[in-house]
Motif scaffolding. Structure first.
Motif, PDB file in Angstrom:
ATOM      1  N   SER A 319       0.834  -1.217   0.000  1.00  0.00           N
ATOM      2  CA  SER A 319       0.000   0.000   0.000  1.00  0.00           C
ATOM      3  C   SER A 319       0.862   1.258   0.000  1.00  0.00           C
ATOM      4  O   SER A 319       0.594   2.234  -0.714  1.00  0.00           O
ATOM      5  N   SER A 320       1.943   1.236   0.815  1.00  0.00           N
ATOM      6  CA  SER A 320       2.837   2.407   0.854  1.00  0.00           C
ATOM      7  C   SER A 320       3.539   2.603  -0.496  1.00  0.00           C
ATOM      8  O   SER A 320       3.676   3.733  -0.997  1.00  0.00           O
ATOM      9  N   GLN A 321       3.949   1.503  -1.170  1.00  0.00           N
ATOM     10  CA  GLN A 321       4.596   1.614  -2.469  1.00  0.00           C
ATOM     11  C   GLN A 321       3.631   2.170  -3.525  1.00  0.00           C
ATOM     12  O   GLN A 321       3.989   3.046  -4.338  1.00  0.00           O
ATOM     13  N   ILE A 322       2.407   1.628  -3.518  1.00  0.00           N
ATOM     14  CA  ILE A 322       1.410   2.098  -4.488  1.00  0.00           C
ATOM     15  C   ILE A 322       1.101   3.572  -4.259  1.00  0.00           C
ATOM     16  O   ILE A 322       0.979   4.378  -5.203  1.00  0.00           O
ATOM     17  N   THR A 323       0.987   3.977  -2.977  1.00  0.00           N
ATOM     18  CA  THR A 323       0.692   5.385  -2.669  1.00  0.00           C
ATOM     19  C   THR A 323       1.817   6.302  -3.163  1.00  0.00           C
ATOM     20  O   THR A 323       1.582   7.369  -3.760  1.00  0.00           O
ATOM     21  N   SER A 324       3.069   5.881  -2.925  1.00  0.00           N
ATOM     22  CA  SER A 324       4.203   6.715  -3.366  1.00  0.00           C
ATOM     23  C   SER A 324       4.270   6.794  -4.891  1.00  0.00           C
ATOM     24  O   SER A 324       4.537   7.860  -5.476  1.00  0.00           O
ATOM     25  N   GLN A 325       3.976   5.639  -5.571  1.00  0.00           N
ATOM     26  CA  GLN A 325       3.991   5.654  -7.037  1.00  0.00           C
ATOM     27  C   GLN A 325       2.879   6.549  -7.599  1.00  0.00           C
ATOM     28  O   GLN A 325       3.068   7.282  -8.571  1.00  0.00           O
ATOM     29  N   LEU A 326       1.684   6.469  -6.956  1.00  0.00           N
ATOM     30  CA  LEU A 326       0.586   7.326  -7.404  1.00  0.00           C
ATOM     31  C   LEU A 326       0.918   8.815  -7.199  1.00  0.00           C
ATOM     32  O   LEU A 326       0.622   9.670  -8.056  1.00  0.00           O
ATOM     33  N   GLN A 327       1.518   9.110  -6.058  1.00  0.00           N
ATOM     34  CA  GLN A 327       1.902  10.515  -5.807  1.00  0.00           C
ATOM     35  C   GLN A 327       2.933  10.995  -6.830  1.00  0.00           C
ATOM     36  O   GLN A 327       2.853  12.129  -7.360  1.00  0.00           O
ATOM     37  N   ALA A 328       3.938  10.134  -7.140  1.00  0.00           N
ATOM     38  CA  ALA A 328       4.953  10.523  -8.140  1.00  0.00           C
ATOM     39  C   ALA A 328       4.323  10.715  -9.520  1.00  0.00           C
ATOM     40  O   ALA A 328       4.646  11.660 -10.264  1.00  0.00           O
TER      41      ALA A 328
END
Length: 375
Positions: A319-328
């Motif tokens: 979830s943290s990886q997906i959130t960071s990728q979405l933010q980027a």
């Protein structure tokens, strides 16, 4: 032949062997009637009619009686002939399971991120252990009751054998006393008869020989009386010896019957101890199996908890990886589509893609983010 299913009639030469065989086959028995008969071989025997308790299972159905034990090898006596009334035999019920089968665990749903892991439930293991203990206690109580019944039956049979021995000894002693009294009475009657004859002969001799034959006749009469007294004493002594012999034989028979009864009681006690020991071993085995199943359930619950925690940790990381990728991706999209950025690139003379190319690039970023989130 008895009409009731619980009434059995048997014949044989040995009464104690018949009682022992019936006790081993049916447990507790009650003697209904008894009489002496003549066996087919010409010897004297006994016919016993007994009533036994019906065999019932734990579910309430009638179960067949246990198979009879192998007959003892007796050389001097013919084998015992048993005439058993037919009994209705029902099909044996399915034996209840000693340990309940555990149902297969339901598929565990993957908890959502942030939800608390399910706590391990030791109630199933505790219930299995409690049921095993209850069944072990029931088996032990049933074994104790069977052992007590066997011991009580052995004692009752021993008391019955002792009473029969006392009655037989009393009957033999009474018969010997009657025979002795009859022999003494017969001897006295014969002596009286001979004395009367001797007196009559003496009177006749006195009448015939008054003169010179008196002394000779008296001597003859005295000798005859002495002979009669000696004969009477001999017969009385013989009758007394015969009575003593009969009484001694009766006492020996009573001692033998008493020893047989004590032996039967000892065997019943040994059998009761064996039943109790076997029940205890079965109870211990059940308890050990229940404890092993409880330990296995605890280990499995711990392993399941560890797996759930690992899955939750992995989900948090994804979830943290997906959130960071979405933010980027959102930041990159904002940078590429902002008016200032486009104007800056146009002023710099750079080659800028069309709106269609920008949309395709944005859709690729979103698809990559979606696939990462699904993984």
């Amino acid at each position: 032949m008895a009409s009731e299913p619980s009434v059995v009639t048997v014949t044989g030469p040995d009464r104690s062997a018949l009682l022992t065989d019936l006790t081993l086959r049916f447990g507790h028995i009650e003697l209904v009637s008894e009489r002496e008969i003549v066996l087919p071989g010409g010897g004297r025997g006994h016919e016993l009619t007994v009533r036994h308790r019906p065999f019932t299972s734990e579910l309430g159905g009638v179960v067949p009686p246990p198979p009879p034990p192998a007959p003892l090898q007796a050389a001097p006596e013919p084998p015992t002939q048993l005439h058993v009334a037919p009994e209705p035999v029902a099909a044996p019920p399915e034996p209840p399971a000693l340990v309940p089968d555990l149902a297969p665990p339901a598929p565990t749903a993957v908890p959502t991120p942030g939800a608390a892991p399910p706590a391990p439930d030791p109630a199933a293991a505790e219930r299995a252990l409690a049921e095993a203990r209850e069944q072990a206690e029931a088996l032990l109580a049933e074994a104790r009751e069977q052992a007590q019944q066997a011991l009580d039956q052995g004692r009752a049979d021993a008391e019955q054998l002792r009473a029969d021995a006392r009655n037989e000894a009393a009957r033999v002693a009474a018969l010997a006393a009657e025979e002795q009294a009859a022999a003494v009475a017969a001897a006295r009657a014969q002596v009286e008869t001979e004395l009367e004859a001797a007196r009559a002969e003496h009177q006749r001799a006195l009448a015939e020989h008054q003169a010179g034959e008196e002394q000779r006749v008296q001597a003859a009469v005295a000798a005859r009386v002495r002979d009669l007294d000696n004969a009477s004493d001999g017969r009385r002594v013989g009758a007394e010896h015969e009575a003593r012999r009969v009484i001694q034989a009766a006492q020996e028979e009573a001692v033998r019957i008493k020893q047989t009864a004590e032996k039967d009681v000892t065997e019943a006690r040994v059998e009761a101890r064996g039943i109790t020991r076997e029940a205890r071993e079965q109870a211990d085995a059940l308890l050990r199996e229940a404890r092993a199943q409880a330990d296995l359930a605890g280990v499995e619950s711990k392993a399941l908890s560890e797996a759930v925690r690992d899955a939750q940790h992995r989900l948090r990381e994804l979830s943290s990886q997906i959130t960071s990728q979405l933010q980027a991706a959102q930041k990159d999209l904002n940078d590429r589509t902002s008016l200032h950025s486009v104007q800056a690139r146009i002023r710099a003379g750079g080659n800028e893609g069309s709106a269609v190319e920008i949309a395709e690039h944005l859709s690729k970023i979103l698809r990559g983010a979606g696939s990462a989130e699904e993984q």
